[in-house]
Design a protein around this motif. Structure first.
Motif, mmCIF file in Angstrom:
data_model
loop_
_atom_site.group_PDB
_atom_site.id
_atom_site.type_symbol
_atom_site.label_atom_id
_atom_site.label_comp_id
_atom_site.label_asym_id
_atom_site.label_seq_id
_atom_site.Cartn_x
_atom_site.Cartn_y
_atom_site.Cartn_z
ATOM 1 N N ALA A 102 26.149 27.840 85.566
ATOM 2 C CA ALA A 102 26.344 28.079 86.999
ATOM 3 C C ALA A 102 27.481 27.225 87.542
ATOM 4 O O ALA A 102 28.284 27.682 88.365
ATOM 5 C CB ALA A 102 25.047 27.790 87.759
ATOM 6 N N ALA A 103 27.571 25.985 87.080
ATOM 7 C CA ALA A 103 28.644 25.104 87.541
ATOM 8 C C ALA A 103 30.012 25.672 87.169
ATOM 9 O O ALA A 103 30.950 25.654 87.974
ATOM 10 C CB ALA A 103 28.468 23.712 86.939
ATOM 11 N N ALA A 104 30.132 26.186 85.959
ATOM 12 C CA ALA A 104 31.428 26.661 85.472
ATOM 13 C C ALA A 104 31.867 27.965 86.119
ATOM 14 O O ALA A 104 33.069 28.214 86.260
ATOM 15 C CB ALA A 104 31.380 26.823 83.955
ATOM 16 N N ILE A 105 30.908 28.810 86.534
ATOM 17 C CA ILE A 105 31.280 30.150 87.026
ATOM 18 C C ILE A 105 30.923 30.366 88.487
ATOM 19 O O ILE A 105 31.018 31.488 88.981
ATOM 20 C CB ILE A 105 30.643 31.254 86.152
ATOM 21 C CG1 ILE A 105 29.103 31.188 86.184
ATOM 22 C CG2 ILE A 105 31.127 31.147 84.712
ATOM 23 C CD1 ILE A 105 28.438 32.062 87.204
ATOM 24 N N ARG A 165 23.694 27.725 100.674
ATOM 25 C CA ARG A 165 23.859 26.330 101.099
ATOM 26 C C ARG A 165 25.228 26.135 101.751
ATOM 27 O O ARG A 165 25.346 25.461 102.776
ATOM 28 C CB ARG A 165 23.706 25.419 99.884
ATOM 29 C CG ARG A 165 23.810 23.931 100.166
ATOM 30 C CD ARG A 165 23.520 23.148 98.899
ATOM 31 N NE ARG A 165 23.464 21.719 99.136
ATOM 32 C CZ ARG A 165 22.681 20.882 98.469
ATOM 33 N NH1 ARG A 165 21.878 21.339 97.528
ATOM 34 N NH2 ARG A 165 22.689 19.584 98.735
ATOM 35 N N LEU A 166 26.260 26.719 101.168
ATOM 36 C CA LEU A 166 27.615 26.573 101.698
ATOM 37 C C LEU A 166 27.812 27.364 102.989
ATOM 38 O O LEU A 166 28.542 26.932 103.881
ATOM 39 C CB LEU A 166 28.634 27.048 100.661
ATOM 40 C CG LEU A 166 28.775 26.236 99.378
ATOM 41 C CD1 LEU A 166 29.736 26.944 98.433
ATOM 42 C CD2 LEU A 166 29.253 24.821 99.667
ATOM 43 N N ALA A 195 9.771 24.668 93.624
ATOM 44 C CA ALA A 195 10.777 24.328 94.629
ATOM 45 C C ALA A 195 11.463 23.003 94.331
ATOM 46 O O ALA A 195 12.679 22.860 94.531
ATOM 47 C CB ALA A 195 10.130 24.289 96.012
ATOM 48 N N ALA A 196 10.712 22.022 93.840
ATOM 49 C CA ALA A 196 11.305 20.706 93.572
ATOM 50 C C ALA A 196 12.371 20.796 92.486
ATOM 51 O O ALA A 196 13.441 20.179 92.590
ATOM 52 C CB ALA A 196 10.213 19.718 93.167
ATOM 53 N N ALA A 200 16.393 20.133 93.123
ATOM 54 C CA ALA A 200 17.113 19.115 92.360
ATOM 55 C C ALA A 200 18.316 19.723 91.645
ATOM 56 O O ALA A 200 19.404 19.129 91.603
ATOM 57 C CB ALA A 200 16.176 18.454 91.353
ATOM 58 N N ALA A 201 18.135 20.920 91.079
ATOM 59 C CA ALA A 201 19.243 21.590 90.399
ATOM 60 C C ALA A 201 20.343 21.961 91.389
ATOM 61 O O ALA A 201 21.536 21.788 91.108
ATOM 62 C CB ALA A 201 18.735 22.833 89.671
ATOM 63 N N SER A 202 19.964 22.458 92.557
ATOM 64 C CA SER A 202 20.948 22.836 93.568
ATOM 65 C C SER A 202 21.702 21.614 94.084
ATOM 66 O O SER A 202 22.915 21.675 94.327
ATOM 67 C CB SER A 202 20.258 23.563 94.728
ATOM 68 O OG SER A 202 19.723 24.796 94.298
ATOM 69 N N ASP A 203 20.989 20.502 94.260
ATOM 70 C CA ASP A 203 21.648 19.272 94.705
ATOM 71 C C ASP A 203 22.689 18.815 93.688
ATOM 72 O O ASP A 203 23.786 18.372 94.053
ATOM 73 C CB ASP A 203 20.617 18.160 94.908
ATOM 74 C CG ASP A 203 19.757 18.370 96.144
ATOM 75 O OD1 ASP A 203 20.114 19.218 96.988
ATOM 76 O OD2 ASP A 203 18.715 17.687 96.254
ATOM 77 N N LEU A 204 22.351 18.924 92.413
ATOM 78 C CA LEU A 204 23.276 18.478 91.375
ATOM 79 C C LEU A 204 24.488 19.400 91.298
ATOM 80 O O LEU A 204 25.629 18.933 91.143
ATOM 81 C CB LEU A 204 22.553 18.415 90.035
ATOM 82 C CG LEU A 204 23.232 17.622 88.913
ATOM 83 C CD1 LEU A 204 23.665 16.241 89.389
ATOM 84 C CD2 LEU A 204 22.301 17.513 87.711
#
Length: 266
Positions: A102-105, A165-166, A195-196, A200-204
């Motif tokens: 997800a980070a890369a794309i 989020r954005l 949800a937790a 956490a994944a979305s925050d990272l």
């Protein structure tokens, strides 16, 4: 199936946009002259012409170096985000492989826009990613979240969450946000993620995105305690001198000092 067949062309287009959660397209002026794009090559009469893709000033992140302005494409920034994520100290409690993908794309939806970006008439430079008008922004992210879903359900869920989020403060993309909220609810239920873990994944993902934006924009990233699995990290990306200049490479090194703070250089 085939519900739009037989409708007038404009009405079919409106139905397709509504189904994808995109805002209604504005009416076009009858004979409004096309505005010349300053970054494009011009013919002898001074008219802008598209030219091959490699000759266009493709950029939505601007990096200023003295009197020079460099442009970094959103897709190059996205790839850099993936490199930063891959060097991070793994967190096994998170869906790590999907998170790295997800980070890369995460900005894959920007790729078509990068081939012919809109120009800000005030500066003669491409709009930066946060300045893109709502209608185009919605089209980019509708395309991007759909494309991300093809990499896997968890990847699609994480990229969709990153978008909402954005875009939370953009009133012009509310329909798309609602569409993505429905996608997120369905995928969360199907995947059984709590949800937790997702938060956490979305925050990272948001943190990696911010670090990459800082690096591309020529700013020193805020890392706090050294977060990487290696003692030193060197990342590379390409930028273009604007308007329509040469492509240049940039290298940024970060190392954990005794205080844990990074030392970045370009």
């Amino acid at each position: 199936m085939g519900a739009d067949v037989g409708l007038p062309r404009a009405q079919r287009a409106r139905h397709r946009r509504r189904a994808r959660g995109l805002p209604r397209a504005p009416r076009r002026a009858g004979h409004a002259p096309a505005r010349a794009l300053r970054h494009r090559p011009r013919d002898p009469a001074g008219r802008a012409r598209p030219g091959p893709a490699e000759d266009r000033a493709r950029a939505v992140i601007l990096r200023r170096e003295g009197e020079h302005v460099l442009g970094v494409t959103q897709t190059a920034h996205s790839a850099l985000t993936g490199h930063i994520a891959a060097a991070w100290t793994p967190r096994p409690e998170l869906p790590w492989d999907a998170l790295l993908t997800a980070a890369a794309i995460h900005d894959v939806g920007w790729a078509p826009w990068e081939l012919a970006p809109q120009i800000d008439p005030r500066t003669g430079l491409p709009y930066q990613f946060y300045e893109v008008p709502d209608r185009e922004y919605a089209e980019i992210w509708a395309r991007g979240t759909d494309a991300a879903a093809t990499f896997g359900r968890t990847v699609g869920l994480l990229v969709s969450r990153h978008f909402t989020r954005l875009a939370g403060r953009r009133e012009g993309v509310r329909e798309l946000i609602e569409r993505e909220r429905e996608r997120q609810a369905a995928l969360t239920a199907a995947l059984g993620l709590d949800a937790a873990t997702l938060d956490a994944a979305s925050d990272l993902l948001a943190r990696w995105d911010a670090i990459s934006l800082d690096v591309c924009g020529g700013r020193e990233p805020e890392l706090g305690a050294w977060p990487f699995a290696v003692d030193r990290l060197v990342v590379r990306f390409e930028a273009r001198e604007l308007p329509a200049g040469a492509i240049v490479a940039r290298e940024v090194g970060m190392a954990g000092g005794g205080s844990g703070h990074p030392h970045a250089r370009a």
